[in-house]
Design a protein around this motif. Structure first.
Motif, PDB file in Angstrom:
ATOM      1  N   PRO A  69       0.831  -1.349   0.230  1.00 31.53           N
ATOM      2  CA  PRO A  69      -0.213  -0.046  -0.002  1.00 31.53           C
ATOM      3  C   PRO A  69       0.879   1.287   0.147  1.00 31.53           C
ATOM      4  N   GLU A  70       1.919   1.251   0.517  1.00 28.76           N
ATOM      5  CA  GLU A  70       2.668   2.575   0.681  1.00 28.76           C
ATOM      6  C   GLU A  70       3.285   2.780  -0.605  1.00 28.76           C
ATOM      7  N   GLN A  71       3.194   1.978  -1.544  1.00 29.02           N
ATOM      8  CA  GLN A  71       3.895   2.253  -2.692  1.00 29.02           C
ATOM      9  C   GLN A  71       3.006   3.103  -3.575  1.00 29.02           C
ATOM     10  N   MET A 232       1.104  -8.501   0.669  1.00 23.64           N
ATOM     11  CA  MET A 232       1.052  -6.927   1.035  1.00 23.64           C
ATOM     12  C   MET A 232       1.387  -6.950   2.528  1.00 23.64           C
ATOM     13  N   ALA A 233       2.319  -5.899   2.755  1.00 24.16           N
ATOM     14  CA  ALA A 233       2.471  -5.580   4.386  1.00 24.16           C
ATOM     15  C   ALA A 233       2.372  -3.935   4.355  1.00 24.16           C
ATOM     16  N   VAL A 234       2.417  -3.548   5.569  1.00 27.02           N
ATOM     17  CA  VAL A 234       2.348  -2.105   5.853  1.00 27.02           C
ATOM     18  C   VAL A 234       3.594  -1.981   7.056  1.00 27.02           C
ATOM     19  N   THR A 235       4.237  -0.830   6.938  1.00 32.86           N
ATOM     20  CA  THR A 235       5.103  -0.477   8.233  1.00 32.86           C
ATOM     21  C   THR A 235       4.348   0.147   9.323  1.00 32.86           C
ATOM     22  N   ARG A 236       4.919  -0.040  10.431  1.00 34.24           N
ATOM     23  CA  ARG A 236       4.264   0.477  11.607  1.00 34.24           C
ATOM     24  C   ARG A 236       3.751   1.879  11.544  1.00 34.24           C
ATOM     25  N   CYS A 252      -3.127  -7.288   7.408  1.00 28.60           N
ATOM     26  CA  CYS A 252      -2.088  -7.840   6.623  1.00 28.60           C
ATOM     27  C   CYS A 252      -0.858  -7.666   7.761  1.00 28.60           C
ATOM     28  N   PRO A 253       0.310  -8.206   7.363  1.00 28.06           N
ATOM     29  CA  PRO A 253       1.106  -7.953   8.425  1.00 28.06           C
ATOM     30  C   PRO A 253       1.806  -6.689   8.705  1.00 28.06           C
ATOM     31  N   VAL A 254       2.112  -6.052   9.799  1.00 27.52           N
ATOM     32  CA  VAL A 254       2.585  -4.825  10.087  1.00 27.52           C
ATOM     33  C   VAL A 254       4.183  -5.032  10.523  1.00 27.52           C
ATOM     34  N   VAL A 255       4.898  -4.350   9.652  1.00 25.00           N
ATOM     35  CA  VAL A 255       6.512  -4.910   9.996  1.00 25.00           C
ATOM     36  C   VAL A 255       7.272  -3.422   9.998  1.00 25.00           C
ATOM     37  N   GLU A 256       8.488  -3.881  10.503  1.00 22.17           N
ATOM     38  CA  GLU A 256       9.363  -2.438  10.662  1.00 22.17           C
ATOM     39  C   GLU A 256       9.604  -2.237   9.219  1.00 22.17           C
ATOM     40  N   GLU A 257      10.026  -2.833   8.463  1.00 22.97           N
ATOM     41  CA  GLU A 257      10.579  -2.602   7.306  1.00 22.97           C
ATOM     42  C   GLU A 257       9.788  -3.611   6.091  1.00 22.97           C
ATOM     43  N   LEU A 258       9.653  -3.056   5.125  1.00 24.96           N
ATOM     44  CA  LEU A 258       9.161  -3.637   3.874  1.00 24.96           C
ATOM     45  C   LEU A 258      10.021  -4.595   3.105  1.00 24.96           C
TER      46      LEU A 258
END
Length: 275
Positions: A69-71, A232-236, A252-258
């Protein structure tokens, strides 16, 4: 069909999806919004093609890329659009889940795809005649005939034939029926369509000199299971910036880094390459 009290606008969309298998909202966004989406697609496409597994072939000169999503700068505006929310709730229920964000890019020289659906028919559709997922599409260009328009065979979301290859590809001797039903779509920048990805469809030959990128947003009813096909994932930091009503549908997973996504559509890619 879901038994919910719907505003007339969404009642009509539900009717379209359960009959034709596709519906649309013209001019949902400005052309300028779509142009910014095109910039983000172009950036992601260049990055994906520069690494192993970044883009999967869907036939000659045709690619699919899944992104985070951040892209996409307009992600929140898209998933929080009243028409998108309303159609999702009306068809999939209030607890729908956003499971896929990606794009298709038919380049110049792309050929006709085989007729297909995007995944095998779920039991809930076969047994209960209930749609459990939707695919929203947004074109990044004003579609012309020479660009290889999307083609769909209305009403075929219910087709159930054990002869379908991988549960997705009708046998070639059934093509005359789909050819007779086929409707070509010519969306313009800012339009949104929603369809059942079970409705038999294909991309047609791109005889223009340019690409025809199309954004894809995949949404499931609870338990549909298509999230298993996507990463797909998103950062915190991004997660914390999202409105609550968007977070409620983004499981979706919430991660420190994509981590760059490696595409999963291998069987589909192999068959598409035979188009």
């Amino acid at each position: 069909m879901p038994e919910t009290a719907l505003a007339p606008h969404f009642d009509a969309a539900v009717h379209d999806l359960y009959t034709a298998g596709i519906t649309a909202h013209r001019g949902a966004f400005t052309p300028q919004w779509a142009d910014r989406m095109r910039e983000d697609i172009d950036t992601a496409f260049t990055e994906a093609r520069g690494r192993e597994g970044g883009a999967v072939g869907r036939g000659p000169h045709r690619y699919y890329v899944e992104i985070h999503p951040e892209q996409l700068r307009g992600f929140v505006e898209l998933v929080d659009h009243p028409w998108v929310r309303g159609v999702c709730e009306a068809v999939l229920g209030p607890d729908y889940r956003i499971v896929e964000l990606g794009f298709d890019v038919p380049l110049a020289g792309a050929v006709n795809q085989p007729w297909h659906r995007d995944f095998p028919m779920p039991d809930a559709t076969r047994d209960e005649r209930r749609l459990t997922s939707l695919a929203f599409n947004l074109t990044a260009v004003d579609t012309r005939e020479d660009m290889g328009p999307f083609e769909i065979a209305p009403g075929t979301q219910w087709d159930d034939d054990p002869a379908f290859g991988h549960g997705m590809f009708p046998p070639r001797d059934s093509y005359p029926r789909y050819d007779a039903l086929a409707e070509r779509k010519y969306p313009q920048r800012g339009d949104i369509s929603a369809r059942s990805a079970l409705t038999i469809h294909r991309g047609t030959a791109n005889r223009s000199s340019g690409a025809r990128p199309v954004l894809v947003l995949g949404v499931d009813a609870p338990g549909a299971g298509n999230d298993d096909r996507h990463d797909m994932a998103v950062t915190r930091a991004y997660w914390s910036s999202l409105p609550g009503r968007v977070r409620a549908h983004l499981h979706c997973p919430v991660v420190e880094e994509l981590t760059p996504i490696v595409q999963k559509h291998t069987i589909e890619g192999l068959v598409m390459g035979d188009a």
